[in-house]
Motif scaffolding. Sequence first.
Motif, mmCIF file in Angstrom:
data_model
loop_
_atom_site.group_PDB
_atom_site.id
_atom_site.type_symbol
_atom_site.label_atom_id
_atom_site.label_comp_id
_atom_site.label_asym_id
_atom_site.label_seq_id
_atom_site.Cartn_x
_atom_site.Cartn_y
_atom_site.Cartn_z
ATOM 1 N N PRO A 143 22.777 56.102 38.604
ATOM 2 C CA PRO A 143 23.958 55.569 39.285
ATOM 3 C C PRO A 143 23.600 54.815 40.570
ATOM 4 C CG PRO A 143 24.393 57.790 38.507
ATOM 5 C CD PRO A 143 22.934 57.542 38.278
ATOM 6 N N PHE A 144 24.372 53.769 40.863
ATOM 7 C CA PHE A 144 24.066 52.959 42.046
ATOM 8 C C PHE A 144 25.336 52.330 42.592
ATOM 9 C CE2 PHE A 144 24.161 49.792 38.715
ATOM 10 C CZ PHE A 144 24.779 48.708 39.329
ATOM 11 N N THR A 145 25.253 51.882 43.845
ATOM 12 C CA THR A 145 26.284 51.050 44.469
ATOM 13 C C THR A 145 25.595 49.928 45.220
ATOM 14 O OG1 THR A 145 27.811 52.913 44.745
ATOM 15 C CG2 THR A 145 28.211 50.958 46.094
ATOM 16 N N LEU A 146 25.935 48.685 44.870
ATOM 17 C CA LEU A 146 25.417 47.501 45.553
ATOM 18 C C LEU A 146 26.572 46.875 46.323
ATOM 19 C CD1 LEU A 146 23.109 45.342 45.923
ATOM 20 C CD2 LEU A 146 24.145 44.154 43.973
ATOM 21 N N GLU A 147 26.423 46.775 47.656
ATOM 22 C CA GLU A 147 27.441 46.171 48.505
ATOM 23 C C GLU A 147 26.884 44.897 49.134
ATOM 24 O OE1 GLU A 147 28.746 48.904 51.442
ATOM 25 O OE2 GLU A 147 29.717 50.264 50.027
ATOM 26 N N LYS A 215 43.963 36.084 37.178
ATOM 27 C CA LYS A 215 44.382 34.725 37.498
ATOM 28 C C LYS A 215 43.974 34.329 38.906
ATOM 29 C CE LYS A 215 48.315 34.586 34.322
ATOM 30 N NZ LYS A 215 49.784 34.394 34.200
ATOM 31 N N LYS A 216 43.992 35.317 39.826
ATOM 32 C CA LYS A 216 43.674 35.008 41.206
ATOM 33 C C LYS A 216 42.485 35.818 41.679
ATOM 34 C CE LYS A 216 47.951 33.194 43.068
ATOM 35 N NZ LYS A 216 48.858 33.191 44.245
ATOM 36 N N ALA A 217 41.639 35.171 42.464
ATOM 37 C CA ALA A 217 40.475 35.854 43.033
ATOM 38 C C ALA A 217 40.889 36.566 44.315
ATOM 39 C CB ALA A 217 39.363 34.852 43.323
ATOM 40 N N PRO A 218 40.529 37.839 44.468
ATOM 41 C CA PRO A 218 40.817 38.538 45.725
ATOM 42 C C PRO A 218 39.997 37.924 46.859
ATOM 43 C CG PRO A 218 40.221 40.066 43.966
ATOM 44 C CD PRO A 218 39.866 38.694 43.503
ATOM 45 N N GLY A 219 40.319 38.289 48.076
ATOM 46 C CA GLY A 219 39.588 37.786 49.226
ATOM 47 C C GLY A 219 40.215 36.525 49.771
ATOM 48 N N LYS A 220 39.698 36.092 50.934
ATOM 49 C CA LYS A 220 40.220 34.898 51.590
ATOM 50 C C LYS A 220 39.070 34.007 52.023
ATOM 51 C CE LYS A 220 44.461 37.082 53.312
ATOM 52 N NZ LYS A 220 45.281 37.387 54.527
ATOM 53 N N ILE A 221 39.208 32.727 51.734
ATOM 54 C CA ILE A 221 38.185 31.763 52.116
ATOM 55 C C ILE A 221 37.964 31.819 53.628
ATOM 56 C CG2 ILE A 221 37.602 29.305 52.239
ATOM 57 C CD1 ILE A 221 37.454 30.382 49.440
ATOM 58 N N GLY A 222 36.696 31.902 54.024
ATOM 59 C CA GLY A 222 36.355 31.885 55.439
ATOM 60 C C GLY A 222 36.523 33.212 56.150
ATOM 61 N N LYS A 223 36.999 34.244 55.460
ATOM 62 C CA LYS A 223 37.184 35.563 56.073
ATOM 63 C C LYS A 223 36.068 36.526 55.631
ATOM 64 C CE LYS A 223 41.114 34.484 58.049
ATOM 65 N NZ LYS A 223 41.240 34.420 59.528
ATOM 66 N N LYS A 224 35.969 37.640 56.373
ATOM 67 C CA LYS A 224 34.977 38.660 56.013
ATOM 68 C C LYS A 224 35.214 39.137 54.582
ATOM 69 C CE LYS A 224 34.054 40.678 60.566
ATOM 70 N NZ LYS A 224 34.102 41.920 61.383
ATOM 71 N N TYR A 225 34.117 39.483 53.916
ATOM 72 C CA TYR A 225 34.252 39.961 52.534
ATOM 73 C C TYR A 225 33.227 41.049 52.226
ATOM 74 C CZ TYR A 225 30.146 37.063 51.461
ATOM 75 O OH TYR A 225 28.886 36.526 51.432
ATOM 76 N N LYS A 226 33.553 41.831 51.208
ATOM 77 C CA LYS A 226 32.627 42.847 50.675
ATOM 78 C C LYS A 226 32.734 42.815 49.156
ATOM 79 C CE LYS A 226 33.356 47.365 50.820
ATOM 80 N NZ LYS A 226 33.425 48.787 51.310
ATOM 81 N N LEU A 227 31.627 42.445 48.527
ATOM 82 C CA LEU A 227 31.552 42.442 47.066
ATOM 83 C C LEU A 227 30.794 43.674 46.618
ATOM 84 C CD1 LEU A 227 30.420 38.716 46.679
ATOM 85 C CD2 LEU A 227 32.752 39.599 46.890
ATOM 86 N N VAL A 228 31.292 44.335 45.598
ATOM 87 C CA VAL A 228 30.696 45.601 45.163
ATOM 88 C C VAL A 228 30.438 45.578 43.653
ATOM 89 C CG1 VAL A 228 30.972 48.112 45.003
ATOM 90 C CG2 VAL A 228 31.865 46.886 46.993
ATOM 91 N N GLN A 237 31.436 48.970 37.294
ATOM 92 C CA GLN A 237 32.662 48.478 37.928
ATOM 93 C C GLN A 237 32.322 47.413 38.964
ATOM 94 O OE1 GLN A 237 34.821 50.999 40.813
ATOM 95 N NE2 GLN A 237 36.623 50.753 39.501
ATOM 96 N N ALA A 238 33.173 46.395 39.078
ATOM 97 C CA ALA A 238 33.006 45.348 40.087
ATOM 98 C C ALA A 238 34.276 45.254 40.919
ATOM 99 C CB ALA A 238 32.706 44.006 39.422
ATOM 100 N N LYS A 239 34.099 45.051 42.237
ATOM 101 C CA LYS A 239 35.243 45.004 43.144
ATOM 102 C C LYS A 239 35.021 43.935 44.205
ATOM 103 C CE LYS A 239 36.811 49.129 44.423
ATOM 104 N NZ LYS A 239 36.790 50.513 44.989
ATOM 105 N N VAL A 240 36.130 43.393 44.699
ATOM 106 C CA VAL A 240 36.131 42.587 45.918
ATOM 107 C C VAL A 240 36.962 43.364 46.921
ATOM 108 C CG1 VAL A 240 36.770 40.416 47.010
ATOM 109 C CG2 VAL A 240 35.938 40.424 44.659
ATOM 110 N N GLY A 241 36.290 43.895 47.954
ATOM 111 C CA GLY A 241 36.985 44.798 48.857
ATOM 112 C C GLY A 241 37.416 46.035 48.104
ATOM 113 N N SER A 242 38.700 46.325 48.119
ATOM 114 C CA SER A 242 39.222 47.496 47.391
ATOM 115 C C SER A 242 39.841 47.114 46.056
ATOM 116 C CB SER A 242 40.267 48.218 48.261
ATOM 117 O OG SER A 242 41.342 47.329 48.576
ATOM 118 N N THR A 243 39.796 45.818 45.710
ATOM 119 C CA THR A 243 40.423 45.341 44.473
ATOM 120 C C THR A 243 39.416 45.285 43.331
ATOM 121 O OG1 THR A 243 41.950 43.968 45.761
ATOM 122 C CG2 THR A 243 41.728 43.459 43.410
ATOM 123 N N THR A 244 39.703 45.988 42.258
ATOM 124 C CA THR A 244 38.815 46.006 41.089
ATOM 125 C C THR A 244 39.037 44.756 40.251
ATOM 126 O OG1 THR A 244 38.833 48.422 41.002
ATOM 127 C CG2 THR A 244 38.174 47.268 38.998
#
Length: 733
Positions: A143-147, A215-228, A237-244
């Motif tokens: 098991p792993f988590t890549l952030e 249909k829509k990508a989570p996150g905001k252009i030019g703002k802080k982000y965390k891809l998981v 599992q893949a997430k952008v921030g808290s959104t799966t």
Amino acid sequence: MGVLRISALLAVGVLLCFGVPSSAEDNALATGPHAFDDGIETARKALDEGKCEEAVKALMALLEAHKEKNYAKGRRIEIEELMRHLVCGSKYKLPRAKDVVSGKLHSWSRKTGKIRITYTPKTAQDWEKRDGLLYLPARITGPFTLEIKGKSYPAGQKNPPRAVLGGDQHPETSKVQHWRADFGVPARSPKSPSPIPPSFIFDDGGEEKELSKKKKAPGKIGKKYKLVLKATKTSVQAKVGSTTIGTSKKAKGVYGYLGFHASGWEEVKLTAVIDPSWIEGQVDEILLTRLEEFDSEYDPTQYLPDWLSDPITKEAFQRRAKGVNPVDKIDEKHTDLLNDIWNGVRLEEYDEALAAIDKLQAAGVSEAACEFLRADARLKMIEPEKALEHIKRAIELEPKYMEAVVLQSELLRQLGRFDEALDNFIKLADVYAGSPRAYREAATALMTAGRPEDARRITKLAARNGITSSDLVELNAALAKVERGPRWKKRFQHRSQNYHVMSDIDQTTCVEASNLLEESFQAYRKRFAWVERDTTRLFRVFIFSGRAGFKSYMMDIPEFFSEPPDMAAGLYTPLLKQLLIWTHANKKQVLHTVRHEGWHQYLDRVMPDPPTWYNEGLAEYHENAIRVEGKLEFGQMHRNHIRLLKGRGLIKLEKLFYMPPRKFYRENTFRNYGQSWLTVHMLQHSKKEYLDIFKAYTEDLKNGGSITVTRRHFPPELLTKLDKALKKYLDSL
């Protein structure tokens, strides 16, 4: 000593040399095997703690205080290696895990492979650029988590953020599997569609399936982000921030390699279980260089006394608490009856042998001795259940009858009661604490079971109790080989997914052998059984540059190895769990040997007690595979076997199937190998009826004893039928 083992011993930290507690000096002044053992353990502790320089002096003082004692001579191999480690550690600063990775290492466990590490763009040298992504060379095994974090979500549509996992095969289908998370590019305004929506793709052997597409990508252009990207034992599992953005089921044990791309990323955190060889290999490369320098100058005679290599004196062989052996006490006047028994068993005239045993007991010989003889005869008659009853009775009558306990353990193993058999062997060291053989039997059983650490504890217990013999000295030498392998001046190595290959030739030899073994291994486990990958227990392979080194590696422990035949290009030793190969001009023979002996190494992980004919027959079956359209094709003809068998004829399958290993390898060896191959070939390539029997037999052998499983699947009437079928099959070839 191999650097792999050194890195294990020194894993606690760099060898900074500060003082050893005065207790080490005090231990040197005490006498007796217990005090000597305490002194050795103190030196080992000093090694682990990096307190080497003073520990060298303490170990020298310990040897002087126990000068010419047999219990010290009996631990010569162990002491030589310990002194070498200490002296090396006192002269060099040896690397730690954090010294060989570019990121910030927060935690690392060599034993479990658990790692926690952080990277920035300036410290990402560990990651390799390939196909537009950065890949970590470490194989993920749990098991792993890549952030992946950044201050500004990238707006570029040419190469949007992505993370991937894959490269492992599914345990049942053998298809290579990958997962790909495309995190997408968010819209610049809430009402606008995403230029690139996120998706989650599963690739199963080249067949892609989109598991999720939003249909829509989570996150905001030019703002802080965390891809998981993360995985448990059974899901990805893949997430952008808290959104799966996607979830997928996966098979246990299937992971692979991680890669990612994200423009402007600032930090990557990885918490994972990885193959320890990624870090070990880098540590070993540094150690190899330093050890080569060290060994070129190291003179053990400066630190170790000459008497340590002297032969053990006879007093060491005196057995305290000997136990009893009623058979040895049978009076000479019964010699004729004893000869009737031995000859009856040898000539397979078992009724006459059993009748002679009854006469022996009627003549006044102890019941315990007679029950042992009956058990031995029943064993030769392939009646292990009856033999076990006789041996139990012998032990009831003479609880200190060690020979009977050893035979009982062997019978339990043949009946598939492997845990009981091993426990029996281990108890020998407690019950017969004064007998060198008791320790040898227990330690050898543990080594064969793949538990060298426990075997080492048994030999240490013998040494602590002052029990020494030439057998135990050789056993310690065998344990040293398990830990370090051959003592080459120059060593090359390569770790693959399942193999750790080492050689004194060159790196290319290691890589080529590894590729060949991996190819065969994948075919073996697809056809027979899936072997779960254990990164702490890779298959070990040693390739020697010449026959002399290959031969001497085994022959310095003759108690455990007989001299290899002149034609042998290699062998697998189940005691050491090592595949040993030597190279020569006949490349075809080397290729066949690697496949043949590699099969034995593979099967040793799959079956606890495979019959000799089955093991050797399948090794012969696999060794001469050919490659057809990129895949190995087994089952090619062995013309030499066919010619020999047509000239010399076949033996009854009942004899072949139950033939003891010693007889198989020493009497009519070539015919035994040839008929084993022919039988395996016929069972798999003639009738579906036979193939079904072979498959069911193989499945049962994964957990059962060879004799009981063979009797279950090959009753007498079937063996008679197969004898005739085998003759026809041979005539048709």
